[in-house]
Scaffold this motif. Structure first.
Motif, PDB file in Angstrom:
ATOM      1  N   TRP A 340       0.852  -1.185   0.000  1.00  0.00           N
ATOM      2  CA  TRP A 340       0.000   0.000   0.000  1.00  0.00           C
ATOM      3  C   TRP A 340       0.889   1.236   0.000  1.00  0.00           C
ATOM      4  N   SER A 341       0.451   2.291  -0.658  1.00  0.00           N
ATOM      5  CA  SER A 341       1.117   3.581  -0.509  1.00  0.00           C
ATOM      6  C   SER A 341       0.549   4.290   0.720  1.00  0.00           C
ATOM      7  N   SER A 342       1.241   5.330   1.161  1.00  0.00           N
ATOM      8  CA  SER A 342       0.764   6.085   2.329  1.00  0.00           C
ATOM      9  C   SER A 342      -0.589   6.717   2.047  1.00  0.00           C
ATOM     10  N   TYR A 343      -0.766   7.243   0.862  1.00  0.00           N
ATOM     11  CA  TYR A 343      -2.044   7.886   0.545  1.00  0.00           C
ATOM     12  C   TYR A 343      -3.168   6.861   0.493  1.00  0.00           C
ATOM     13  N   GLU A 344      -2.875   5.664   0.000  1.00  0.00           N
ATOM     14  CA  GLU A 344      -3.895   4.619  -0.005  1.00  0.00           C
ATOM     15  C   GLU A 344      -4.324   4.261   1.412  1.00  0.00           C
ATOM     16  N   SER A 392       3.100  10.314   3.831  1.00  0.00           N
ATOM     17  CA  SER A 392       4.015   9.446   4.567  1.00  0.00           C
ATOM     18  C   SER A 392       4.152   9.890   6.013  1.00  0.00           C
ATOM     19  N   VAL A 393       4.229  11.206   6.237  1.00  0.00           N
ATOM     20  CA  VAL A 393       4.300  11.712   7.612  1.00  0.00           C
ATOM     21  C   VAL A 393       3.057  11.292   8.387  1.00  0.00           C
ATOM     22  N   LEU A 394       1.902  11.445   7.775  1.00  0.00           N
ATOM     23  CA  LEU A 394       0.641  11.125   8.452  1.00  0.00           C
ATOM     24  C   LEU A 394       0.546   9.643   8.811  1.00  0.00           C
ATOM     25  N   MET A 395       0.999   8.776   7.923  1.00  0.00           N
ATOM     26  CA  MET A 395       0.825   7.345   8.133  1.00  0.00           C
ATOM     27  C   MET A 395       2.019   6.675   8.816  1.00  0.00           C
ATOM     28  N   ASN A 396       3.187   7.301   8.805  1.00  0.00           N
ATOM     29  CA  ASN A 396       4.365   6.679   9.403  1.00  0.00           C
ATOM     30  C   ASN A 396       4.825   7.337  10.698  1.00  0.00           C
ATOM     31  N   SER A 397       4.594   8.640  10.831  1.00  0.00           N
ATOM     32  CA  SER A 397       5.162   9.379  11.958  1.00  0.00           C
ATOM     33  C   SER A 397       4.121   9.891  12.948  1.00  0.00           C
ATOM     34  N   VAL A 398       3.000  10.357  12.444  1.00  0.00           N
ATOM     35  CA  VAL A 398       1.955  10.914  13.308  1.00  0.00           C
ATOM     36  C   VAL A 398       1.354   9.812  14.177  1.00  0.00           C
ATOM     37  N   THR A 399       1.029  10.162  15.408  1.00  0.00           N
ATOM     38  CA  THR A 399       0.257   9.280  16.286  1.00  0.00           C
ATOM     39  C   THR A 399      -0.956  10.067  16.790  1.00  0.00           C
ATOM     40  N   ALA A 400      -1.808   9.381  17.524  1.00  0.00           N
ATOM     41  CA  ALA A 400      -3.004  10.053  18.034  1.00  0.00           C
ATOM     42  C   ALA A 400      -2.648  11.217  18.948  1.00  0.00           C
TER      43      ALA A 400
END
Length: 483
Positions: A340-344, A392-400
């Motif tokens: 999957w890509s980050s945007y997906e 990528s930042v949203l899906m790999n680095s960001v947390t709740a």
């Protein structure tokens, strides 16, 4: 008059054009988005009931948890170190203890705490399958969140008859579907091929014919014995079981599919049914011999796959963003990189999940005319700056923990990490009280170092029930979550 104005945000719209605005403004009136446009200088001094300066922040659509069980929110941490079979048996017994001894106040506190955790984790919509749906509908509605809720139906693993369960489900639909300004809707939620008799499936088919607008939400292929269990209802396999009763189509939500194969994936995609994937629960316990579900085949045939967190007591998580990250890592491990890509992944948590729930005309993307469900994420911190490739930042680095503000239906439920729609102290006090009662009644011991089941298993301290006989007969790996 604009009710709510957000300006100077990086807006990830997740619209059909995959548009991202570097400096964008969102206007909301009567709960609906009226515009999503580049910020103009006048926006910074514009008049609105509420104005959010989102400089350095990112706005995305509200997150959608596509598969959740919520009754047992208060047991989080008790079962985390047990193996899968021990966990399942203790959970089954503990549920009946809570039901018969602790009463509604236990589940009310659980639902309120669940709403608080969903809200603070940026989950604006949840698709739940539970045994206390009325309490859930009221908790979600009062918290200002959005929910699709179905009473879990499983007569083979529940002492209540199929007829009684179906009658209760019909009462729930009649009482709660469309409540709270349409934020709470109902679903039909048979537990799956393991827990449902032929009589119950027949009743589910009748119920769905009466309420054709509702989603059918069920577990499927979460056991190596799935075909055997379907045969007990006169079907060749679980998909054939659904097809026989006219229950496999674009309104159908299929959870797990751990033991489905390539041909099953083709049939699911051709039917238009949606797949609710809960990756962490099975990697945590690795239930059964098969390690993963048929992702490449589902992708090949174009099935809509979205993500849910499942039971809170399995692995103690409420962070849907992290669940998406786990989905990618585990799928890459099993099948190779770039599944999957980050945007997906972001689409799976928003617009794809909305489509699965039949809500994509209302939520899931930030577009004029849709309900204003969105979250504001703070990425203007040393932990994230500098960056490129925002998905990528949203899906790999960001947390709740980076989620700062949550809006549902244009109402600000949390602002600058301060919850406005719930009395946090009251929710926590009730949770602590009910958790203490739970431990006192069951004998569970807890400490900072962990938790310990009762010296004599609570399985021996409750009367024999059909649900427990079913567990003993079928064993671990067959029953996922049925109480």
């Amino acid at each position: 008059m604009t009710d709510l104005l957000v300006h100077d945000a990086t807006v990830v719209t997740v619209n059909r054009e995959n548009q991202i605005l570097r400096n964008g403004s969102i206007r909301v009136t009567d709960g609906r988005i009226t515009s999503v446009e580049p910020t103009e200088s006048g926006d910074r001094t514009a008049t609105a009931d509420r104005v959010i300066d989102a400089s350095g922040k990112v706005v995305i659509p509200g997150l959608i948890d596509a598969h959740r069980h919520t009754d047992f929110t208060l047991v989080q941490g008790l079962f985390s170190e047990l193996d899968g079979s021990e966990l399942l048996k203790e959970a089954l017994a503990l549920y009946h203890t809570a039901e018969s001894v602790l009463g509604d106040s236990f589940f009310e506190a659980a639902w309120d705490l669940a709403c608080l955790r969903q809200l603070t984790h940026g989950v604006t919509t949840v698709n739940a399958m539970d045994f206390t749906p009325e309490l859930g509908a009221e908790a979600i509605g009062e918290a200002g969140l959005r929910g699709v809720i179905g009473p879990e139906l499983a007569d083979l693993l529940n002492p209540v008859s199929a007829d009684e369960q179906l009658q209760a489900a019909r009462r729930f639909v009649d009482s709660y579907h469309g409540n709270y300004d349409g934020r709470v809707t109902a679903s039909i939620a048979p537990g799956g091929e393991v827990g449902c008799s032929r009589a119950l499936w027949e009743g589910v088919a009748v119920l769905r014919a009466e309420y054709p607008e509702l989603r059918l939400h069920t577990h499927l292929y979460d056991s190596a014995a799935a075909d055997t269990m379907a045969a007990g209802s006169g079907a060749d396999d679980p998909l054939d079981l659904l097809e026989q009763y006219g229950l496999l189509d674009e309104r159908t939500l299929l959870t797990h599919l751990l033991h489905a194969d390539r041909d099953d994936a083709r049939r699911i995609a051709e039917s238009g049914a949606h797949v609710l994937h809960c990756p962490t629960v099975y990697s945590y316990f690795q239930a059964g011999d098969q390690a993963w579900f048929p992702l490449p085949a589902l992708q090949e045939f174009g099935a809509n796959v979205v993500i849910g967190l499942d039971d809170p007591f399995w692995f103690d998580s409420w962070d849907l963003i992290q669940e998406a990250k786990h989905a990618r890592l585990l799928s890459n491990f099993e099948y190779g990189a770039q599944q999957w890509s980050s945007y997906e992944l972001l689409q799976m948590l928003t617009i794809d999940a909305a489509r699965a729930l039949g809500l994509d005309d209302q939520v899931g993307s930030l577009e004029p005319g849709k309900q204003a469900d969105f979250v504001v994420i703070d990425v203007d911190t040393p932990r994230h700056q500098p960056y490129s490739n925002l998905p990528s930042v949203l899906m790999n680095s960001v947390t709740a923990g980076d989620i700062e503000t949550v809006v549902v239906d244009g109402d600000v439920l949390m602002r600058n990490k301060s919850v406005e729609s719930l009395d946090v102290e009251r929710v926590h006090a009730a949770a602590m009280r009910e958790r203490e009662r739970l431990q006192a009644q069951t004998g569970w011991k807890t400490s900072l170092g962990g938790s310990t089941p009762p010296d004599i298993s609570i399985l021996r301290r409750i009367s024999a029930r059909p649900v427990l006989r079913a567990v003993n007969q079928y064993g671990h790996g067959v029953v996922h979550r049925y109480f």
